[in-house]
Design a protein around this motif. Structure first.
Motif, PDB file in Angstrom:
ATOM      1  N   ARG A  39       6.880  -0.947 -15.519  1.00 33.94           N
ATOM      2  CA  ARG A  39       7.307  -2.252 -14.997  1.00 33.94           C
ATOM      3  C   ARG A  39       8.623  -2.108 -14.214  1.00 33.94           C
TER       4      ARG A  39
ATOM      5  N   THR B 215       7.561  -1.279 -10.574  1.00 33.89           N
ATOM      6  CA  THR B 215       7.112  -2.413  -9.755  1.00 33.89           C
ATOM      7  C   THR B 215       8.290  -3.362  -9.475  1.00 33.89           C
TER       8      THR B 215
ATOM      9  N   GLU C  17       9.642  -4.424  -5.842  1.00 36.39           N
ATOM     10  CA  GLU C  17       9.760  -5.808  -5.368  1.00 36.39           C
ATOM     11  C   GLU C  17      11.135  -6.026  -4.715  1.00 36.39           C
TER      12      GLU C  17
ATOM     13  N   LYS D 251       3.438  -0.157  -5.487  1.00 39.40           N
ATOM     14  CA  LYS D 251       2.608  -1.251  -5.992  1.00 39.40           C
ATOM     15  C   LYS D 251       3.395  -2.574  -5.931  1.00 39.40           C
ATOM     16  N   GLY D 252       4.646  -2.524  -6.375  1.00 38.98           N
ATOM     17  CA  GLY D 252       5.509  -3.709  -6.327  1.00 38.98           C
ATOM     18  C   GLY D 252       5.798  -4.130  -4.897  1.00 38.98           C
TER      19      GLY D 252
ATOM     20  N   SER E  84       3.908  -3.538  -2.217  1.00 37.99           N
ATOM     21  CA  SER E  84       2.664  -4.014  -1.609  1.00 37.99           C
ATOM     22  C   SER E  84       2.423  -5.491  -1.933  1.00 37.99           C
ATOM     23  N   LYS E  85       2.735  -5.868  -3.153  1.00 41.56           N
ATOM     24  CA  LYS E  85       2.543  -7.252  -3.601  1.00 41.56           C
ATOM     25  C   LYS E  85       3.434  -8.214  -2.798  1.00 41.56           C
ATOM     26  N   ILE E  86       4.702  -7.849  -2.635  1.00 43.53           N
ATOM     27  CA  ILE E  86       5.649  -8.718  -1.927  1.00 43.53           C
ATOM     28  C   ILE E  86       5.370  -8.730  -0.418  1.00 43.53           C
TER      29      ILE E  86
ATOM     30  N   ASP F 108       2.581  -7.860   1.100  1.00 41.12           N
ATOM     31  CA  ASP F 108       1.177  -8.109   1.411  1.00 41.12           C
ATOM     32  C   ASP F 108       0.635  -7.076   2.404  1.00 41.12           C
TER      33      ASP F 108
ATOM     34  N   PRO G 116      -1.289  -3.152   2.383  1.00 42.64           N
ATOM     35  CA  PRO G 116      -1.963  -2.234   1.454  1.00 42.64           C
ATOM     36  C   PRO G 116      -1.188  -0.931   1.248  1.00 42.64           C
ATOM     37  N   TYR G 117      -1.469  -0.278   0.128  1.00 45.49           N
ATOM     38  CA  TYR G 117      -0.867   1.028  -0.129  1.00 45.49           C
ATOM     39  C   TYR G 117      -1.960   2.011  -0.526  1.00 45.49           C
TER      40      TYR G 117
END
Ligand SMILES: [Zn+2]
Length: 227
Positions: free
Chosen positions: A90, A93, A97, A136-137, A139-141, A143, A145-146
Motif C-alpha cells: 500500500r 500505491t 498517487e 499501479k498508484g 496509473s489510477k490517478i 488514468d 495504462p501501465y
C-alpha cells in the motif's frame, strides 16, 4: 510467507507508520502526516539541475520529475525500505498517487507507464518488484495504462550502492530488453523508479526504448539524490 496471503495478514496486523513506528488508525494513509510532511520536496530548480546532470547529455530521456529528495537515514529511506523489503504494498500505491499528482503539472503526453524492472531471480527472491505498486498508484490517478511485462531486466546485477558512478553505468548498461517492441514503437513512455541515484538505470531503460523506436521517453522517481 506466500505472497497471496499477505493482504489477509495486512488486515489482521496493526498498521504501523514506517517513518516513526506509530500505530496508524484504519482510515489513515500508510505513512502518517507528520512523517510525510518531514520529507524534503524536490523543487523545480533542483529537478532541472538533476535532469541536466544525469540525462541531458543523452537523447534517451526527454524529461525528468522527482517528488522528493532522498536523504540517507531519514524518514523516506525507512518508508521505501518498508515497501521494498517488508511487503507493505500500500506504501507503493500511495507513493505512486503522490508522484502522479506532480506528473500532472508537467503536461507530458504519456501513452503507457512502465516500472523499472528487476531481474526475475531477484523477483523470485523478494517476491515482487516494489516499483510495480508505484506505477499501479500512478496509473489510477493519471488514468493511463501501465505494463509490468513490456520491459525486462536480462542482467542480474548486485546492489549498486557500493559501486562508483562509472561502475554503476557499466553495471546497468545493456541490462534491459524490450519484450514486445511493437507495443513501444511511436509511443510516449513514462518510466518509473523508486529512487534515482546516478540516473544510469533510467538512462539504460530509455536507451532500449529509444532503440525500439519509442516516440519519447520520460523518467520519474519518487525520490532523487542531489549529490
Ligand atoms: Zn510517522
Amino acid at each position: 510467507m506466500n505472497i497471496s496471503l499477505s493482504p489477509l495478514f495486512d488486515f489482521f496486523l496493526p498498521r504501523i507508520c514506517p517513518g516513526c513506528n506509530k500505530k496508524l488508525s484504519s482510515n489513515e494513509e500508510p505513512v502518517c502526516k507528520e512523517c510525510l510532511d518531514s520529507i524534503l520536496i524536490a523543487d523545480e530548480n533542483l529537478i532541472q539541475r538533476e535532469y541536466d546532470r544525469k540525462f541531458r547529455s543523452t537523447r534517451f530521456i526527454s524529461g525528468f520529475y522527482s517528488k522528493y529528495i532522498f536523504e540517507a537515514d531519514k524518514t523516506l529511506q525507512n518508508v521505501i525500505h518498508a515497501l521494498k523489503y517488508n511487503k507493505q504494498f500500500r506504501i507503493g500505491t500511495f507513493l505512486g498517487e503522490i508522484l502522479a499528482e506532480g506528473i500532472i503539472s508537467k503536461k507530458w503526453s504519456i501513452d503507457i507507464i512502465l516500472p523499472v524492472p528487476i531481474h526475475h531471480l531477484k523477483k523470485a527472491e523478494r517476491g515482487y518488484n516494489q516499483s510495480d505498486f508505484i506505477v499501479k498508484g500512478m496509473s489510477k490517478i493519471l488514468d493511463i495504462p501501465y505494463s509490468t511485462k513490456l520491459l525486462k531486466r536480462t542482467k542480474y546485477s548486485e546492489s549498486q550502492t557500493k559501486l562508483h558512478i562509472n561502475e554503476r553505468a557499466e553495471n546497468v548498461a545493456n541490462a534491459f530488453k524490450v519484450k514486445n517492441p511493437n507495443r513501444v514503437t511511436g509511443k510516449n513512455i513514462l518510466i518509473v523508479d523508486d529512487v534515482c541515484t546516478t540516473g544510469a538505470t533510467l538512462k539504460a531503460c530509455g536507451k532500449v526504448l529509444s532503440d525500439a523506436c519509442a516516440n519519447s521517453v520520460y523518467a520519474c522517481s519518487v525520490a532523487t539524490t542531489d549529490f
